[in-house]
Design a protein around this motif. Structure first.
Motif, short mmCIF file in Angstrom:
data_model
loop_
_atom_site.label_atom_id
_atom_site.label_comp_id
_atom_site.label_asym_id
_atom_site.label_seq_id
_atom_site.Cartn_x
_atom_site.Cartn_y
_atom_site.Cartn_z
N ASP A 35 0.86 -1.19 0.00
CA ASP A 35 0.00 0.00 0.00
C ASP A 35 0.89 1.23 0.00
N ASP A 36 0.49 2.25 -0.77
CA ASP A 36 1.31 3.45 -0.84
C ASP A 36 1.18 4.34 0.40
N ASP B 193 5.50 0.26 -2.97
CA ASP B 193 5.28 0.37 -4.42
C ASP B 193 5.52 -0.98 -5.08
N SER B 194 5.33 -1.01 -6.39
CA SER B 194 5.40 -2.28 -7.12
C SER B 194 6.81 -2.86 -7.11
N LEU C 18 -2.15 2.15 -5.79
CA LEU C 18 -0.69 2.31 -5.66
C LEU C 18 -0.20 3.57 -6.36
N GLN C 19 -0.61 4.71 -5.86
CA GLN C 19 -0.21 5.98 -6.46
C GLN C 19 1.31 6.18 -6.37
N GLY C 20 1.87 6.73 -7.45
CA GLY C 20 3.30 7.00 -7.49
C GLY C 20 4.16 5.78 -7.75
N SER C 21 3.54 4.65 -8.07
CA SER C 21 4.27 3.41 -8.31
C SER C 21 4.48 3.19 -9.80
N ARG C 22 5.55 2.50 -10.16
CA ARG C 22 5.81 2.18 -11.57
C ARG C 22 4.66 1.38 -12.16
N LEU C 23 4.13 0.44 -11.42
CA LEU C 23 2.96 -0.34 -11.82
C LEU C 23 1.83 -0.03 -10.86
N ASP C 24 0.60 0.14 -11.38
CA ASP C 24 -0.52 0.28 -10.46
C ASP C 24 -0.92 -1.09 -9.94
N GLY C 25 -1.94 -1.12 -9.10
CA GLY C 25 -2.31 -2.39 -8.44
C GLY C 25 -2.68 -3.49 -9.41
N LEU C 26 -3.44 -3.16 -10.45
CA LEU C 26 -3.88 -4.19 -11.40
C LEU C 26 -2.71 -4.72 -12.21
N GLU D 163 1.57 -9.06 -12.90
CA GLU D 163 2.97 -9.49 -12.82
C GLU D 163 3.16 -10.56 -11.74
N ILE D 164 2.48 -10.41 -10.61
CA ILE D 164 2.57 -11.42 -9.55
C ILE D 164 2.06 -12.76 -10.07
N LYS D 165 0.94 -12.74 -10.76
CA LYS D 165 0.36 -13.99 -11.27
C LYS D 165 1.22 -14.59 -12.38
N ARG D 166 1.89 -13.71 -13.14
CA ARG D 166 2.79 -14.23 -14.18
C ARG D 166 3.96 -14.98 -13.54
N ARG D 167 4.48 -14.44 -12.43
CA ARG D 167 5.63 -15.05 -11.78
C ARG D 167 5.25 -16.31 -11.00
#
Length: 456
Positions: A9-10, A34-35, A56-64, A69-73
């Motif tokens: 969480d930001d 952040d992400s 996730l404001q200010g993050s390279r990736l937003d929450g979605l 990316e989490i599910k890909r890994r």
């Protein structure tokens, strides 16, 4: 094992609030703002659950995008999405992309804990199934009431709550893994995993991959046994078989509870208790250059020696009854009684394979017993290895060709040797069983040239 939850969480206040609520309930938590920090934390150690802010404001990736990316890994990591009021459509989209559920801000502690419990139910069940599979068919206690085995149990109980490293020593088949599991079950890590590393069953080139896991290009490919043991106990079985290079890396783990995966640069921190076991004399292995002396002293904080079965023959009846009941129940037949002469034979045998061999003999006897004789294990149902093959027949033939006095002495000598072995060399117990005064038995043993005995 306390489940490991990553809070992403930001807002710092939200991270600390959520972490505090979860920690009060016994969960282990980590946090990321952040992400990039979240992905770094996941690569460092697989979490049991990710609590993910959908914006996730200010993050390279937003929450979605981070969810994708989490599910890909690792698609098996459950993700619980935190959404603000009025973001229901976004939360539903997150579920479609793999999140297990969502919780709206603001939320109360009870609601949060309920959602976390539901989201981690699969993880808890996975750990429980893995534990049950590992324990299936294995003994969970050191059966017996001899002084030797009672001493082992007392030592394990005293050291269980301390977290100290334990080195379990003993010949093959004495029950070293059983002792390690018992230690784990009595410790504060009892709800955590019990992970076995058996170097003898791994090829040398695979030991480090299995133990430390693999990274490729900075991404986690496979977690190793050390990470799987996080929060629990790592059992290093037959530690003397571990390659000398791997011994050096294990030494670092024991020193600061950290390591790097094969192919990776990232330091992974774990919390594990290490229990090791060996059937060899490690001091001899050190002298031959096959085992690191510094590792030996790290592992050998509390030594526990499991005696061979020949040094606790008085436990054999209890062990036999335990195994007979187990295998009779497995075959769904009434538990048979064990005839006295069969028990004498079992107590008199040398058991080079120790408790494991005794267990196998009992299982084989139950399986091969004719249906009309399953209610009683007579001596003739025991395998030839226990009865000495044809040795008894040859001995009887020799006695039949000898004068009466010589034949009687031969019988008495063999009879007394069997009884003394049966009672682990205890003269007092042997004398009581055979109905002789102890002093008379001493004289008889001296006359027959038998010296394999001891006092109480």
């Amino acid at each position: 094992m306390s489940l490991d939850i990553l809070v992403v969480d930001d807002e710092r206040d939200i991270r600390e609030l959520v972490a505090g609520v979860l920690q009060d309930e016994g969960y282990e938590t980590r946090a990321a703002a952040d992400s990039d920090a979240a992905l770094e934390a996941i690569s460092a150690r697989r979490p049991s659950l990710v609590l993910l802010d959908v914006w996730l404001q200010g993050s390279r990736l937003d929450g979605l995008d981070l969810l994708d990316e989490i599910k890909r890994r690792d698609s098996s990591i459950p993700v619980l999405v935190i959404s603000g009021h009025g973001n229901i459509d976004t939360a539903v989209a997150a579920i479609r992309r793999g999140a297990v559920d969502f919780i709206e801000k603001p939320f109360n502690a009870d609601r949060l804990l309920l959602m976390v419990s539901r989201a981690t139910e699969t993880e808890r069940l996975r750990q429980e199934v893995a534990s049950l599979r590992a324990a299936t068919g294995r003994d969970t206690d050191l059966t017996g009431n001899s002084g030797a085995i009672n001493g082992v149990r007392a030592t394990l109980k005293r050291v269980a709550g301390t977290g100290s490293r334990v080195l379990v020593m003993g010949a093959a088949g004495v029950g070293k893994e059983v002792a390690a599991r018992l230690l784990h079950s009595w410790s504060q890590r009892a709800q955590g995993p019990f992970v076995i590393v058996s170097a003898a069953r791994m090829t040398p080139e695979r030991v480090e991959e299995e133990l430390f896991g693999i990274e490729e290009g900075g991404d986690l490919v496979r977690t190793g046994l050390l990470e799987q043991a996080h929060g629990g106990t790592l059992f290093l079985d037959e530690i003397a078989d571990m390659p000398i290079a791997t011994q050096g890396r294990i030494l670092r783990v024991l020193t600061d509870q950290s390591f790097t995966r094969v192919g990776g640069q990232r330091t992974v921190k774990v919390d594990v208790r290490v229990v090791s076991a060996t059937a060899r004399d490690l001091t001899e292995e050190i002298a031959e250059g096959r085992f690191r002396e510094d590792l030996y002293y790290r592992l050998n904080v509390v030594p526990v020696a499991i005696p061979p079965l020949t040094e606790r023959r008085e436990d054999i009846p209890s062990l036999v009854e335990h195994f007979v009941a187990h295998y009779a129940n497995e075959r769904r037949v009434p538990t048979p009684e064990v005839a006295n002469d069969a028990m004498v034979a079992l107590q008199s045998y040398e058991w080079p394979g120790n408790v494991r061999q005794l267990r196998n003999v009992v299982e084989r006897t139950i399986i091969l017993a004719p249906g009309d004789r399953i209610g009683r294990i007579d001596v003739d149902l025991l395998p030839a290895e226990v009865l000495g093959g044809n040795g008894d027949g040859a001995g009887a033939s020799a006695m039949m060709g000898a004068p009466l006095r010589e034949a009687r002495e031969t019988f008495e000598r063999e009879y007394l040797r069997v009884q003394i072995r049966r009672f682990s060399g205890n003269i007092s117990r042997t004398a009581t069983f055979i109905g002789m005064e102890r002093s008379a038995l001493h004289r008889k043993l001296k006359l027959l040239g038998i010296t394999d005995s001891r006092e109480e």
